[in-house]
Design an enzyme around this catalytic site. Structure first.
Site, PDB file in Angstrom:
ATOM      1  N   GLY A  60       0.856  -1.180   0.000  1.00 60.34           N
ATOM      2  CA  GLY A  60       0.000   0.000   0.000  1.00 60.34           C
ATOM      3  C   GLY A  60       0.895   1.234   0.000  1.00 60.34           C
ATOM      4  N   ALA A  61       0.569   2.186  -0.874  1.00 64.17           N
ATOM      5  CA  ALA A  61       1.494   3.296  -1.122  1.00 64.17           C
ATOM      6  C   ALA A  61       1.882   4.087   0.136  1.00 64.17           C
ATOM      7  CB  ALA A  61       0.892   4.214  -2.194  1.00 64.17           C
ATOM      8  N   GLN A  74      -5.741  -8.893  -2.279  1.00 64.57           N
ATOM      9  CA  GLN A  74      -5.752  -7.875  -1.213  1.00 64.57           C
ATOM     10  C   GLN A  74      -7.183  -7.538  -0.785  1.00 64.57           C
ATOM     11  OE1 GLN A  74      -3.821  -7.750  -3.932  1.00 64.57           O
ATOM     12  NE2 GLN A  74      -1.933  -6.606  -3.586  1.00 64.57           N
ATOM     13  N   ASP A 118      -1.297   4.491  -6.477  1.00 65.48           N
ATOM     14  CA  ASP A 118       0.122   4.413  -6.141  1.00 65.48           C
ATOM     15  C   ASP A 118       0.892   5.596  -6.698  1.00 65.48           C
ATOM     16  OD1 ASP A 118      -0.944   1.571  -5.864  1.00 65.48           O
ATOM     17  OD2 ASP A 118       1.009   1.556  -4.864  1.00 65.48           O
TER      18      ASP A 118
HETATM   19  O1  MRU Z   1       0.568  -4.099  -4.527  1.00 67.87           O
HETATM   20  P1  MRU Z   1      -0.042  -3.332  -3.401  1.00 67.87           P
HETATM   21  O2  MRU Z   1      -0.921  -4.142  -2.524  1.00 67.87           O
HETATM   22  O3  MRU Z   1       0.989  -2.534  -2.641  1.00 67.87           O
HETATM   23  O4  MRU Z   1      -0.974  -2.275  -4.138  1.00 67.87           O
HETATM   24  C1  MRU Z   1      -1.658  -1.325  -3.364  1.00 67.87           C
HETATM   25  C2  MRU Z   1      -2.627  -0.556  -4.164  1.00 67.87           C
HETATM   26  O5  MRU Z   1      -2.704  -0.665  -5.360  1.00 67.87           O
HETATM   27  C3  MRU Z   1      -3.451   0.422  -3.423  1.00 67.87           C
HETATM   28  O6  MRU Z   1      -4.680   0.581  -4.061  1.00 67.87           O
HETATM   29  C4  MRU Z   1      -2.705   1.766  -3.400  1.00 67.87           C
HETATM   30  O7  MRU Z   1      -1.460   1.638  -2.780  1.00 67.87           O
HETATM   31  C5  MRU Z   1      -3.463   2.834  -2.731  1.00 67.87           C
HETATM   32  S1  MRU Z   1      -3.913   2.401  -1.093  1.00 67.87           S
HETATM   33  C6  MRU Z   1      -3.601   3.505  -0.030  1.00 67.87           C
END
Ligand code: MRU
Length: 351
Positions: A47-48, A195, A236
């Site tokens: 998550g970003a 997720q 992201d």
């Molecule tokens: O691969 P991940 O689980 O890190 O991807 C996360 C996402 O795509 C979320 O939608 C994104 O980070 C925004 S959440 C705050």
């Protein structure tokens, strides 16, 4: 619930190992910045905003563990650690943003190595605390877009687990629920790492928000039959023109929303907006190992023939024309994004 925090007694970073959820809630204790880079790469933390905070705490660990006694030597060690952390995942700009912000504080702090060490930790703690406050502000802005009785499709996990606490898009839904709006969430399972099914459903259970998990391909059906009214997701990285990089599948979801005149909202802290990139095609897209796609089992049996190959892009780009509004902590940006996102980043968004 904090996804990540600094243990000042042990000088360690503690973070929830998201690979074990929903089966087990277990915090990893990390003592070295390389362990943080590995945790990001292997998606123990993801998550970003969460990986941004993790990177900043990684630098705090690097500063703590460095043997440097002179200021210049410590700065050199920090640069080197930042290089390793920066390589851990390419798409979320929050990672590079947090590293740059923390390094800048180190460079601008006067004094010797001990002063720098303290300043780096303080900045990492500040990034983490700010993240929570920013998410709550986004939630308040975004909740105004959610109506009583809405059924909303949510993609990936954007809740507390994707941030330090509270979250982005899921935080908006949580706020709407706490405001007493009767909402129902359709949770995209979010192949291949699930997720949505694993993490978002786990969070919704705790918040008492009604939901149902759907397979990613079902979103169009729910939108076209009027059983879903809105679509919400995080990001992201957002380019200057409003193109949104987010978890793979977001583009198809936004297309289906657009075809059915349903609004599609992105919820992002301004640290996710990358004004240095004019458009989405400049955003680096992480391609992860094919095993994440291939290793499906049903009833303990592999379902894919031995020798099968796969492609596994982890993110896609949703063009800005499909994004109805972008919620930030400074207000709601609407098209044309080339001006409204700049205003959001500068904290000068009208209305
Ligand atoms: O691969 P991940 O689980 O890190 O991807 C996360 C996402 O795509 C979320 O939608 C994104 O980070 C925004 S959440 C705050």
């Amino acid at each position: 619930m904090r996804t990540i925090y600094w243990d000042s007694g042990q000088d360690e970073v503690h973070l929830i190992d998201q690979r074990l959820l929903p089966g087990e809630l277990h915090y990893l204790a990390l003592r070295d910045y390389r362990e943080v880079a590995d945790a990001i790469r292997q998606m123990a933390i993801r998550g970003a905003p969460a990986i941004g905070a993790a990177a900043a705490f990684g630098l705090a660990l690097a500063a703590r563990r460095s043997r440097a006694t002179a200021r210049e030597a410590l700065l050199h060690d920090l640069q080197q650690a930042a290089g390793v952390l920066r390589q851990s995942r390419p798409t979320a700009v929050n990672l590079g943003w947090a590293l740059q912000r923390t390094l800048k504080v180190a460079e601008e702090t006067e004094g010797g190595a001990d002063e720098l060490r303290a300043a780096v930790l303080d900045e990492a703690l500040r990034i983490a605390e700010e993240d929570v406050a920013i998410n709550k502000r986004m939630a308040e802005h975004g909740a105004a877009l959610i109506d009583d009785g809405d059924t909303v499709i949510h993609h990936c996990n954007t809740g507390s687990l994707a941030a330090v606490d509270w979250g982005t898009a899921l935080g908006v839904l949580r706020m709407a629920h706490e405001q007493g709006k009767r909402i129902h969430v359709l949770v995209d399972e979010t192949r291949p790492r699930l997720q949505g099914a694993r993490l978002t459903a786990w969070e919704l259970e705790q918040y008492g928000i009604p939901y149902a998990i759907i397979s990613d391909g079902a979103a169009g059906y729910f939108l076209s039959t009027g059983q879903a009214h809105k679509v919400i997701f995080g990001a992201d990285r957002v380019a200057a023109n409003g193109d949104v990089a987010n978890k793979i599948g977001t583009y198809m979801l936004a297309l289906a929303a657009n075809d059915n005149q349903a609004p599609a909202y992105a919820v992002v802290p301004t640290s996710t907006i990358d004004l240095s990139l004019a458009e989405g095609k400049q955003i680096p897209i992480e391609e992860r190992e094919p095993g994440e796609v291939l290793n499906i089992q049903v009833g303990g049996q592999a379902v894919i023939p031995a020798g099968a190959t796969a492609r596994n892009p982890a993110f896609d780009i949703t063009p800005h024309r499909l994004v109805t509004a972008i919620v930030t902590e400074n207000g709601i940006a609407r098209p044309p994004y080339s001006s409204s996102l700049r205003a959001a980043v500068a904290g000068k968004l009208a209305g």
